[in-house]
Design an enzyme around this catalytic site. Structure first.
Site, PDB file in Angstrom:
ATOM      1  N   ASN A  46       0.954  -1.102   0.173  1.00 56.68           N
ATOM      2  CA  ASN A  46      -0.069   0.143   0.015  1.00 56.68           C
ATOM      3  C   ASN A  46       0.934   1.274   0.040  1.00 56.68           C
ATOM      4  O   ASN A  46       2.172   1.382   0.275  1.00 56.68           O
ATOM      5  CB  ASN A  46      -0.795  -0.031   1.220  1.00 56.68           C
ATOM      6  CG  ASN A  46      -1.854   1.113   1.285  1.00 56.68           C
ATOM      7  OD1 ASN A  46      -2.470   1.482   0.295  1.00 56.68           O
ATOM      8  ND2 ASN A  46      -2.038   1.625   2.535  1.00 56.68           N
ATOM      9  N   HIS A  52       0.646   5.180   1.555  1.00 58.01           N
ATOM     10  CA  HIS A  52      -0.047   6.035   2.363  1.00 58.01           C
ATOM     11  C   HIS A  52       0.442   7.489   2.251  1.00 58.01           C
ATOM     12  O   HIS A  52       1.669   7.566   2.645  1.00 58.01           O
ATOM     13  CB  HIS A  52      -0.039   5.489   3.594  1.00 58.01           C
ATOM     14  CG  HIS A  52      -1.026   6.420   4.681  1.00 58.01           C
ATOM     15  ND1 HIS A  52      -2.308   6.555   4.445  1.00 58.01           N
ATOM     16  CD2 HIS A  52      -0.546   7.364   5.747  1.00 58.01           C
ATOM     17  CE1 HIS A  52      -2.856   7.260   5.713  1.00 58.01           C
ATOM     18  NE2 HIS A  52      -1.642   7.724   6.159  1.00 58.01           N
ATOM     19  N   LEU A  58      -4.460  -1.342  10.163  1.00 49.97           N
ATOM     20  CA  LEU A  58      -4.472  -0.214   9.076  1.00 49.97           C
ATOM     21  C   LEU A  58      -3.297   0.793   9.048  1.00 49.97           C
ATOM     22  O   LEU A  58      -2.981   1.155  10.290  1.00 49.97           O
ATOM     23  CB  LEU A  58      -5.778   0.594   8.987  1.00 49.97           C
ATOM     24  CG  LEU A  58      -6.423   1.497   7.934  1.00 49.97           C
ATOM     25  CD1 LEU A  58      -6.745   0.527   6.796  1.00 49.97           C
ATOM     26  CD2 LEU A  58      -7.453   2.290   8.254  1.00 49.97           C
ATOM     27  N   ASP A  59      -2.743   0.845   7.887  1.00 51.39           N
ATOM     28  CA  ASP A  59      -1.708   1.975   7.677  1.00 51.39           C
ATOM     29  C   ASP A  59      -0.441   1.446   8.651  1.00 51.39           C
ATOM     30  O   ASP A  59       0.139   2.476   9.163  1.00 51.39           O
ATOM     31  CB  ASP A  59      -2.061   3.401   7.675  1.00 51.39           C
ATOM     32  CG  ASP A  59      -3.052   3.523   6.851  1.00 51.39           C
ATOM     33  OD1 ASP A  59      -3.070   3.108   5.559  1.00 51.39           O
ATOM     34  OD2 ASP A  59      -3.942   4.602   7.114  1.00 51.39           O
ATOM     35  N   GLN A  91       1.955  13.689  -4.235  1.00 51.30           N
ATOM     36  CA  GLN A  91       1.642  12.765  -5.329  1.00 51.30           C
ATOM     37  C   GLN A  91       2.739  12.543  -6.327  1.00 51.30           C
ATOM     38  O   GLN A  91       2.816  11.420  -6.915  1.00 51.30           O
ATOM     39  CB  GLN A  91       0.306  13.476  -5.876  1.00 51.30           C
ATOM     40  CG  GLN A  91      -0.590  12.210  -6.916  1.00 51.30           C
ATOM     41  CD  GLN A  91      -1.790  12.883  -7.274  1.00 51.30           C
ATOM     42  OE1 GLN A  91      -1.603  13.974  -8.165  1.00 51.30           O
ATOM     43  NE2 GLN A  91      -2.783  12.204  -7.415  1.00 51.30           N
TER      44      GLN A  91
END
Ligand code: GRF
Length: 215
Positions: free
Chosen positions: A110, A112, A147-148, A174
């Site tokens: 993932n 984040h 989570l995360d 980003q």
């Protein structure tokens, strides 16, 4: 994992990170086989990006299922049609069940938008500004049940500019994500980075800290 590891990318929205993977593969900079792009949202623009790139797509709407367990089971069945080695969550806005994470243990990544363990959860850019932090960035990590909070692989960080808005900061973060996510996935795909015993191992050494790149 082999160098051309079969990689499924899971999205829910725009898919700019997905596009970074597509571009890196197209330019010969990333040796992954993007075998499917999966979305829980049929309107995700990322599905169009995948189609344009000739990558198979799959979509299952969570609203068609009574609970998380049955949805996740359907997602696994769909993904398994493509036998992925690695799952890349790229703006996939669903929390995964314990069973799902166990099924792909050590093979889910993932990204984040914060310097984890700082700021898990949503609205990270504004929270960084509100706190007056000097640094911000994004983290690629292995997904675990929490989570995360899975072991961190790579962080890209930048200095926060004074007077910067959350939107400006988001755009700069980003741009970093588009660099670090394909890079970290390549490390995992080539076997240079591994998930073992709940930890991240880099080049055969236990990594207490992620690799940090300053932009
Ligand atoms: C990224 O900011 C990522 O950090 C978060 O979701 C966002 C996805 O953006 N997990 P995009 O759809 O790749 O543009």
């Amino acid at each position: 994992m082999s160098s051309a590891c079969k990689t499924a990318i899971l999205i829910s929205g725009s898919g700019t990170n997905l596009q970074a993977f597509i571009d890196a593969v197209d330019h010969g900079e990333l040796d992954l086989d993007l075998c499917v792009v999966f979305s829980n949202n049929p309107n995700a623009y990322g599905l169009q990006r995948a189609e344009k790139a000739g990558i198979p797509t799959a979509c299952i709407q969570h609203s068609d299922y009574p609970d998380r367990a049955s949805f996740d089971k359907a997602v696994i069945a769909e993904l398994e049609r493509f036998s992925p080695d690695l799952l890349v969550l790229a703006g996939f806005m669903r929390i995964l069940s314990t069973e799902f994470v166990a099924r792909y243990s050590g093979r889910i990544l993932n990204i984040h938008p914060a310097l984890l363990p700082l700021y898990p959860g949503l609205n990270t850019h504004q929270r960084v500004l509100d706190a007056g932090d000097d640094w911000h960035g994004s983290t690629v990590h292995f997904v675990t049940e929490k989570l995360d909070a899975g072991p961190r692989i790579l962080q890209g960080r930048l200095a926060v500019n004074s007077g910067e808005s959350a939107e400006e900061l988001a755009l700069r973060v980003q741009a970093i994500e588009h660099q670090i996510y394909p890079q970290a996935a390549a490390w995992v795909g080539s076997g240079a980075v591994e998930f073992r015993d709940g930890e991240c191992w880099i080049d055969g050494k236990l990594a207490d800290e992620p690799v940090i790149q300053t932009y």
